[in-house]
Design an enzyme around this catalytic site. Structure first.
Site, short mmCIF file in Angstrom:
data_model
loop_
_atom_site.label_atom_id
_atom_site.label_comp_id
_atom_site.label_asym_id
_atom_site.label_seq_id
_atom_site.Cartn_x
_atom_site.Cartn_y
_atom_site.Cartn_z
N CYS A 161 -9.12 -15.25 -14.11
CA CYS A 161 -9.93 -16.09 -15.00
C CYS A 161 -9.49 -15.72 -16.41
O CYS A 161 -9.38 -14.52 -16.73
CB CYS A 161 -11.41 -15.78 -14.80
N THR A 162 -9.22 -16.72 -17.23
CA THR A 162 -8.65 -16.41 -18.54
C THR A 162 -9.67 -15.78 -19.50
O THR A 162 -9.29 -15.31 -20.57
CB THR A 162 -8.04 -17.68 -19.18
N HIS A 163 -10.93 -15.73 -19.11
CA HIS A 163 -11.90 -14.97 -19.91
C HIS A 163 -11.73 -13.46 -19.69
O HIS A 163 -12.09 -12.67 -20.54
CB HIS A 163 -13.34 -15.32 -19.53
N TYR B 129 -17.55 -23.29 -16.02
CA TYR B 129 -17.13 -24.22 -14.97
C TYR B 129 -17.24 -23.55 -13.59
O TYR B 129 -17.30 -24.24 -12.58
CB TYR B 129 -15.66 -24.61 -15.17
N ASP C 288 -9.47 -24.94 -22.03
CA ASP C 288 -10.32 -24.05 -21.22
C ASP C 288 -11.76 -24.55 -21.29
O ASP C 288 -12.11 -25.32 -22.19
CB ASP C 288 -10.26 -22.60 -21.72
N SER C 289 -12.56 -24.08 -20.36
CA SER C 289 -13.98 -24.43 -20.37
C SER C 289 -14.66 -23.84 -21.61
O SER C 289 -15.72 -24.30 -22.00
CB SER C 289 -14.66 -23.86 -19.13
N CYS D 167 -7.24 -22.41 -17.66
CA CYS D 167 -8.51 -22.19 -16.98
C CYS D 167 -8.19 -22.19 -15.50
O CYS D 167 -7.73 -23.21 -14.95
CB CYS D 167 -9.46 -23.35 -17.34
N ASN D 168 -8.41 -21.05 -14.86
CA ASN D 168 -8.10 -20.96 -13.43
C ASN D 168 -8.99 -21.86 -12.61
O ASN D 168 -8.57 -22.40 -11.59
CB ASN D 168 -8.27 -19.52 -12.96
N THR D 169 -10.23 -22.00 -13.07
CA THR D 169 -11.18 -22.81 -12.30
C THR D 169 -10.70 -24.26 -12.26
O THR D 169 -10.67 -24.89 -11.20
CB THR D 169 -12.58 -22.70 -12.93
N GLU E 252 -19.20 -15.75 -23.15
CA GLU E 252 -19.48 -16.93 -24.00
C GLU E 252 -20.65 -16.65 -24.94
O GLU E 252 -20.68 -17.12 -26.07
CB GLU E 252 -19.80 -18.16 -23.14
N1 DGL Z 1 -11.72 -19.18 -18.15
C1 DGL Z 1 -11.90 -20.02 -17.03
C2 DGL Z 1 -11.11 -19.61 -15.83
O1 DGL Z 1 -9.99 -19.15 -16.04
C3 DGL Z 1 -13.22 -20.65 -16.81
C4 DGL Z 1 -14.36 -19.84 -16.44
C5 DGL Z 1 -15.65 -20.64 -16.32
O2 DGL Z 1 -15.87 -21.55 -17.12
O3 DGL Z 1 -16.41 -20.34 -15.41
O4 DGL Z 1 -11.51 -19.76 -14.71
#
Ligand code: DGL
Length: 270
Positions: free
Chosen positions: A194-196, A39, A7-8, A70-72, A162
């Site tokens: 988004c996994t966050h 990201y 992940d980012s 990470c979806n992005t 973050e």
């Molecule tokens: N957790 C990530 C996602 O699923 C990245 C979010 C990011 O870095 O902007 O998109």
């Protein structure tokens, strides 16, 4: 043997937690590119460059299979990686498809033609880059017809998480849900794309209301990985230990990870 989870930053820990509970005998190498998060505000070339660099580090750590948690990165870089970058003996998988298969009531790899599904109005919460890629809508269109998707780019939420500023993260989530509801007053389902965001699950659910079914990825990805490894047991790779790697500040990232997972997590410099 080890499977890589990328992940980012910290968001992929929601996936790591679920996969390590589902597959307790598999060692995992987690890579958080915290120095370059978020990201979600980067362009596709940038996300591709950073993601391939991180995945190479995970090949070196003994992974033959890496999950982009990470979806992005899944939306902006995965297809390009699979088409022209991933070596023949390695695999990189993303997190969009397991979620869309759940939303469209399909089992793994069901490639039958698109059909009507129960859910007609879906809210998608994701990073600006994921929303701009329209990858969710594209993957959905292969599987379902007649589903109306309203996307909300949730600027700022990943930065707040973050930074460990959960009060700001909650306020931003509420305001993004309000903005979504102005465009789609009664969604039946909401995708946390988004996994966050599962870290903010309760805030999303409270702002959306109890009637909205909130889909997040961790358990779906865990099931999908268990299924994949059952069919491709050799893809578990050569690494033997759990490892947490970060490009960010090792102490700060370890503290936040320990806070999110409620168990001691110790990162090493990538
Ligand atoms: N957790 C990530 C996602 O699923 C990245 C979010 C990011 O870095 O902007 O998109």
């Amino acid at each position: 043997m080890a499977v890589g989870i990328f992940d980012s930053g910290l968001g992929g820990l929601t996936v790591l937690d679920a996969v390590s509970k589902r597959l307790p005998d598999v060692p995992f190498v987690y890579f958080g590119d915290n120095a370059h998060a978020p990201y979600g505000v980067r362009d596709a070339d940038d996300v591709y460059g950073l993601t391939t660099q991180a995945v190479e580090r995970m090949w070196d750590a003994g992974c033959d299979l890496v999950i982009l948690a990470c979806n992005t990165a899944s939306a902006a870089a995965l297809r390009r990686m699979q088409e022209s970058w991933v070596p023949q003996d390695k695999r990189v998988l993303g997190v969009l498809v397991p979620l869309i298969e759940a939303l469209t009531e399909r089992s793994w790899g069901d490639n039958s033609p698109p059909r009507e599904v129960e859910i007609k109005h879906t809210a998608l919460f994701a990073t600006p880059a994921t929303v701009a890629s329209r990858a969710f809508q594209r993957e959905l269109a292969f599987r379902a017809i007649g589903v109306d998707v309203e996307a909300q780019a949730c600027g700022g939420v990943v930065d707040a998480i973050e930074d460990g500023d959960m009060i700001l993260a909650e306020a931003l989530v509420r305001s993004h849900v309000d903005a979504l509801k102005r465009k789609m007053p009664d969604p039946q389902a909401a995708i946390l794309g988004c996994t966050h965001y599962p870290i903010m699950h309760d805030t999303f659910q409270a702002a959306l209301g109890e009637d909205v079914k909130v889909y997040s990825q961790a358990n779906l990805v865990a099931e999908s990985l268990a299924d994949y490894l059952g069919r491709h047991p050799k893809m578990v790779g050569t690494g033997t230990e759990n490892l947490f790697l970060t490009t960010g500040n090792v102490q700060k990232v370890s503290d936040r990870a320990t806070q999110f997972l409620r168990r001691q997590i110790t990162f090493e410099a990538a």
